[in-house]
Design a protein around this motif. Sequence first.
Motif, PDB file in Angstrom:
ATOM      1  N   LYS A   1       0.808  -1.220   0.000  1.00 44.51           N
ATOM      2  CA  LYS A   1       0.000   0.000   0.000  1.00 44.51           C
ATOM      3  C   LYS A   1       0.842   1.272   0.000  1.00 44.51           C
ATOM      4  N   GLU A   2       2.161   1.122   0.083  1.00 43.87           N
ATOM      5  CA  GLU A   2       3.066   2.269   0.079  1.00 43.87           C
ATOM      6  C   GLU A   2       4.090   2.090  -1.041  1.00 43.87           C
ATOM      7  N   PRO A   3       4.415   3.161  -1.777  1.00 45.18           N
ATOM      8  CA  PRO A   3       5.372   3.039  -2.885  1.00 45.18           C
ATOM      9  C   PRO A   3       6.730   2.504  -2.446  1.00 45.18           C
ATOM     10  N   ASN A   4       7.238   3.007  -1.317  1.00 47.86           N
ATOM     11  CA  ASN A   4       8.563   2.570  -0.880  1.00 47.86           C
ATOM     12  C   ASN A   4       8.557   1.105  -0.446  1.00 47.86           C
ATOM     13  N   THR A   5       7.452   0.657   0.156  1.00 44.01           N
ATOM     14  CA  THR A   5       7.354  -0.746   0.566  1.00 44.01           C
ATOM     15  C   THR A   5       7.316  -1.663  -0.649  1.00 44.01           C
ATOM     16  N   MET A   6       6.549  -1.274  -1.656  1.00 45.69           N
ATOM     17  CA  MET A   6       6.473  -2.060  -2.884  1.00 45.69           C
ATOM     18  C   MET A   6       7.849  -2.170  -3.538  1.00 45.69           C
ATOM     19  N   LEU A   7       8.557  -1.051  -3.573  1.00 47.54           N
ATOM     20  CA  LEU A   7       9.877  -1.037  -4.190  1.00 47.54           C
ATOM     21  C   LEU A   7      10.874  -1.850  -3.367  1.00 47.54           C
ATOM     22  N   MET A   8      10.788  -1.738  -2.057  1.00 42.50           N
ATOM     23  CA  MET A   8      11.685  -2.486  -1.177  1.00 42.50           C
ATOM     24  C   MET A   8      11.515  -3.994  -1.368  1.00 42.50           C
ATOM     25  N   LYS A   9      10.261  -4.434  -1.470  1.00 41.70           N
ATOM     26  CA  LYS A   9       9.992  -5.857  -1.676  1.00 41.70           C
ATOM     27  C   LYS A   9      10.522  -6.326  -3.032  1.00 41.70           C
ATOM     28  N   LEU A  10      10.396  -5.467  -4.044  1.00 43.05           N
ATOM     29  CA  LEU A  10      10.931  -5.820  -5.361  1.00 43.05           C
ATOM     30  C   LEU A  10      12.440  -6.015  -5.286  1.00 43.05           C
ATOM     31  N   PHE A  11      13.120  -5.087  -4.644  1.00 44.80           N
ATOM     32  CA  PHE A  11      14.575  -5.180  -4.549  1.00 44.80           C
ATOM     33  C   PHE A  11      15.002  -6.437  -3.780  1.00 44.80           C
ATOM     34  N   ARG A  12      14.254  -6.781  -2.755  1.00 49.21           N
ATOM     35  CA  ARG A  12      14.577  -7.999  -2.004  1.00 49.21           C
ATOM     36  C   ARG A  12      14.414  -9.237  -2.880  1.00 49.21           C
TER      37      ARG A  12
ATOM     38  N   TYR B   1      14.683  -9.376  -6.079  1.00 44.46           N
ATOM     39  CA  TYR B   1      15.662  -9.358  -7.171  1.00 44.46           C
ATOM     40  C   TYR B   1      17.047  -8.953  -6.663  1.00 44.46           C
ATOM     41  N   ARG B   2      17.380  -9.388  -5.464  1.00 46.46           N
ATOM     42  CA  ARG B   2      18.639  -8.940  -4.854  1.00 46.46           C
ATOM     43  C   ARG B   2      19.878  -9.436  -5.605  1.00 46.46           C
ATOM     44  N   LYS B   3      19.712 -10.460  -6.448  1.00 46.94           N
ATOM     45  CA  LYS B   3      20.853 -10.954  -7.218  1.00 46.94           C
ATOM     46  C   LYS B   3      20.906 -10.359  -8.625  1.00 46.94           C
ATOM     47  N   ALA B   4      19.942  -9.510  -8.950  1.00 50.86           N
ATOM     48  CA  ALA B   4      19.918  -8.882 -10.274  1.00 50.86           C
ATOM     49  C   ALA B   4      20.793  -7.630 -10.273  1.00 50.86           C
ATOM     50  N   ASN B   5      21.245  -7.247 -11.448  1.00 49.98           N
ATOM     51  CA  ASN B   5      21.959  -5.974 -11.588  1.00 49.98           C
ATOM     52  C   ASN B   5      20.991  -4.988 -12.244  1.00 49.98           C
ATOM     53  N   ILE B   6      20.498  -4.048 -11.455  1.00 48.21           N
ATOM     54  CA  ILE B   6      19.384  -3.198 -11.878  1.00 48.21           C
ATOM     55  C   ILE B   6      19.866  -1.798 -12.242  1.00 48.21           C
ATOM     56  N   TYR B   7      19.331  -1.310 -13.353  1.00 53.49           N
ATOM     57  CA  TYR B   7      19.546   0.072 -13.796  1.00 53.49           C
ATOM     58  C   TYR B   7      18.200   0.783 -13.656  1.00 53.49           C
ATOM     59  N   VAL B   8      18.108   1.731 -12.721  1.00 53.29           N
ATOM     60  CA  VAL B   8      16.867   2.472 -12.509  1.00 53.29           C
ATOM     61  C   VAL B   8      16.862   3.712 -13.397  1.00 53.29           C
ATOM     62  N   ILE B   9      15.798   3.874 -14.175  1.00 49.53           N
ATOM     63  CA  ILE B   9      15.643   5.039 -15.047  1.00 49.53           C
ATOM     64  C   ILE B   9      14.307   5.704 -14.729  1.00 49.53           C
ATOM     65  N   ILE B  10      14.349   6.983 -14.382  1.00 53.01           N
ATOM     66  CA  ILE B  10      13.127   7.724 -14.056  1.00 53.01           C
ATOM     67  C   ILE B  10      12.985   8.901 -15.009  1.00 53.01           C
TER      68      ILE B  10
ATOM     69  N   ALA C   1      19.151   0.452  -1.893  1.00 53.44           N
ATOM     70  CA  ALA C   1      19.432  -0.621  -2.857  1.00 53.44           C
ATOM     71  C   ALA C   1      20.776  -0.419  -3.550  1.00 53.44           C
ATOM     72  N   THR C   2      21.214   0.831  -3.688  1.00 53.98           N
ATOM     73  CA  THR C   2      22.554   1.058  -4.249  1.00 53.98           C
ATOM     74  C   THR C   2      23.617   0.588  -3.262  1.00 53.98           C
ATOM     75  N   ALA C   3      23.372   0.837  -1.981  1.00 52.41           N
ATOM     76  CA  ALA C   3      24.329   0.412  -0.950  1.00 52.41           C
ATOM     77  C   ALA C   3      24.422  -1.108  -0.870  1.00 52.41           C
ATOM     78  N   ASP C   4      23.314  -1.779  -1.170  1.00 44.34           N
ATOM     79  CA  ASP C   4      23.287  -3.245  -1.131  1.00 44.34           C
ATOM     80  C   ASP C   4      23.792  -3.872  -2.426  1.00 44.34           C
ATOM     81  N   GLY C   5      24.137  -3.038  -3.410  1.00 39.36           N
ATOM     82  CA  GLY C   5      24.645  -3.556  -4.672  1.00 39.36           C
ATOM     83  C   GLY C   5      23.575  -4.076  -5.605  1.00 39.36           C
ATOM     84  N   ILE C   6      22.315  -3.767  -5.312  1.00 38.93           N
ATOM     85  CA  ILE C   6      21.209  -4.219  -6.169  1.00 38.93           C
ATOM     86  C   ILE C   6      21.012  -3.251  -7.332  1.00 38.93           C
ATOM     87  N   VAL C   7      20.969  -1.960  -7.026  1.00 42.67           N
ATOM     88  CA  VAL C   7      20.885  -0.929  -8.064  1.00 42.67           C
ATOM     89  C   VAL C   7      22.301  -0.471  -8.389  1.00 42.67           C
TER      90      VAL C   7
END
Length: 375
Positions: A144-155, A157-166, A204-210
């Motif tokens: 129900k919260e944008p940051n929570t949804m994003l946090m769950k996604l990063f968890r 896909y924690r082994k993915a190498n993600i490029y965030v584009i806004i 997520a950048t600190a965790d090496g995901i983004v």
Amino acid sequence: MNTKRIKLPYGISNFKRLVRDNYYYIDKTKYIEQIENNPEPYIFFLRPRRFGKSLFVSQLRYYYGLEHKDQFDNIFGNYYIGKHPTSGANKYHVLHFEFSRINTTSKDSTFMGFLENVKDGIVEFITQYGLITDSEKINILSSKEPNTMLMKLFRAYRKANIYVIIDEYDHFANEILAFNFNGFKSFVSENGFVRKFYETIKAATADGIVEYFFGTGVTPITLDSMTSGFNIAKNFSTQKQFNNMLGFTEPEVKQLINLTLPDQSNHLLIKNIKELYNGYLFNENCQKIYNPDMVLYYLSEYQKNDMQPKELIDTNIASDYGKIKKLFALQEPFRNSQVLEELMTSGETPAILTPQFSFERDFNRNDFVSLLFYL
């Protein structure tokens, strides 16, 4: 008369379509290489409305998205980056958000619009890359919260190498600022949902995901407030190296005139375009840059009708006059009206361009003039 015509990419924001349908493109792909070789991995790049930002974002998505690897030669083969590919080409899971389609009429509609835009980006990401179970997907999208949804996604896909584009990071915030200043401050405050969203990306950048981040927008007026939770990003908007990345230089405008209207006087047309559109000076040590929408609009209308367009300003680029009127009431209305009077009297007003605004300090004259400039 020479009847040969080139297809002008007026209004085209999808790079694959531009290439597929043989629109003429002034090659800016070398800047992909320059961005990748730059030591800062998290970047904001700001330009006025209709300045080619979405087309460049589309380029980045096709270039870095691993799902487009088989199409690389077809899309980029005729351009600089296709002949000089970097090590990052088609190596990333690209997570893309676009924040221009948000109803800002109320606090609730703004929040829900932001949440839905975040959800749209995440759904597109999951649909494209898979790799998670249906239960994980439901768990992510039920947030129900944008940051929570994003946090769950990063968890997930924690082994993915993600490029965030806004794209259009500030569109909805600029709308709110013009009509509801108190609402703006609440959304981007320390506990606001926007700041929490960017804090999640930073974590997520600190965790090496983004691994990389690229964001576009129009003004830096919300950059400080919105991204205090993401204070690792660099604003490249006024850097000399990237001055010509979006928009057209004068030689490029002349090139377009020669190809579009070969039977017309290049000198006269460039004189008209310069008088009408003047050009933007983003760095005092660089040449002026012309808004590509304005130039392409002018040339496409001239090409169709064999004469200068009657409407010299593209209706798609004209700013919302109600929004501008509200902005003149921002902070110090009398001072702002003096700026307007000076502009109407002399056609210009001196100011130092503000690279980043903050409403935690005084909003001074330079800030206000800079805001008008960016718009």
